[in-house]
Scaffold this active site. Structure first.
Site, PDB file in Angstrom:
ATOM      1  N   LEU A  37      20.671  22.704 -18.568  1.00  0.00           N
ATOM      2  CA  LEU A  37      20.399  23.745 -18.155  1.00  0.00           C
ATOM      3  C   LEU A  37      18.867  24.191 -18.341  1.00  0.00           C
ATOM      4  CD1 LEU A  37      23.520  25.832 -19.809  1.00  0.00           C
ATOM      5  CD2 LEU A  37      23.326  24.941 -17.526  1.00  0.00           C
ATOM      6  N   HIS A  41      18.886  28.014 -14.168  1.00  0.00           N
ATOM      7  CA  HIS A  41      20.174  28.521 -14.528  1.00  0.00           C
ATOM      8  C   HIS A  41      20.172  29.913 -15.062  1.00  0.00           C
ATOM      9  CE1 HIS A  41      20.860  24.014 -14.484  1.00  0.00           C
ATOM     10  NE2 HIS A  41      21.653  24.428 -13.376  1.00  0.00           N
ATOM     11  N   LYS A 153      17.740  25.999  -4.436  1.00  0.00           N
ATOM     12  CA  LYS A 153      16.922  24.711  -4.403  1.00  0.00           C
ATOM     13  C   LYS A 153      17.411  23.637  -3.277  1.00  0.00           C
ATOM     14  CE  LYS A 153      17.864  21.632  -7.315  1.00  0.00           C
ATOM     15  NZ  LYS A 153      18.244  20.692  -8.326  1.00  0.00           N
ATOM     16  N   GLN A 157      23.084  22.907   1.118  1.00  0.00           N
ATOM     17  CA  GLN A 157      24.244  23.018   0.099  1.00  0.00           C
ATOM     18  C   GLN A 157      24.577  24.238  -0.341  1.00  0.00           C
ATOM     19  OE1 GLN A 157      24.846  20.290  -3.536  1.00  0.00           O
ATOM     20  NE2 GLN A 157      24.791  22.245  -4.630  1.00  0.00           N
TER      21      GLN A 157
END
Length: 172
Positions: A37, A41, A153, A157
């Site tokens: 992490l 996050h 990022k 996706q």
């Protein structure tokens, strides 16, 4: 400081979800991760905590999204540090399943996207997006969050996941 409850199986999760999320006023935010992490996050978790009654983070290093077994084996695993951070960030729950929990039949079924996954990074990373979409679908079905939070990022996706949620009418 609160202590994050660690959950390893879907059967362990169900009573927590039933107990805490009965009310229509109660919401669950979900931040899927592969661990290790970092500040990105933390920003997703902060947003989830701001917008929801409870927050659950998953840590699962998904073998089906790696093209190379060596990359999977060498992915950093920092569970002790991650749990400390989750406690500091006041996360309610950590879903930390074993591979057998999410893939009880092995890698028998895969979700394939046939348009966006075929361009940009798709040809260079065969099977990657299929692995990501499959595990995210499984996690959403197990945890049944109100909202899910993904970093930007990997823009391709992110769009694949958004499209999957719409295409399969997932209530998240």
């Amino acid at each position: 400081m609160s202590t994050t409850t660690i959950i390893h199986t879907k059967d362990q999760w169900q009573p927590y979800r039933d107990k805490h999320l009965k009310s229509t006023d109660t919401t669950l935010g979900f931040v899927p991760t592969m661990g290790h992490l970092h500040d990105g996050h933390e920003s997703l978790i902060a947003k989830s905590r701001q917008q929801n009654t409870h927050t659950i983070v998953s840590i699962f290093v998904n073998p089906t999204q790696f093209n190379s077994p060596q990359d999977f084996q060498h992915y950093p695993k920092t569970l002790d540090e991650d749990v400390k951070k989750l406690n500091q960030w006041q996360v309610d729950y950590l879903f930390f399943p074993e591979q057998q929990e999410l893939y009880p039949g092995g890698d028998q079924f895969r979700l394939e996207e046939n348009t966006l996954a075929q361009i940009l990074e798709g040809p260079c990373r065969p099977g990657h997006f299929s692995g990501v979409l499959t595990v995210v679908l499984k996690l959403l079905n197990i945890l049944k969050p109100t909202r899910a939070y993904f970093g930007e990022k990997d823009y391709q996706q992110l769009h694949l996941i958004k499209n999957m949620v719409q295409e399969f009418f997932l209530p998240v």
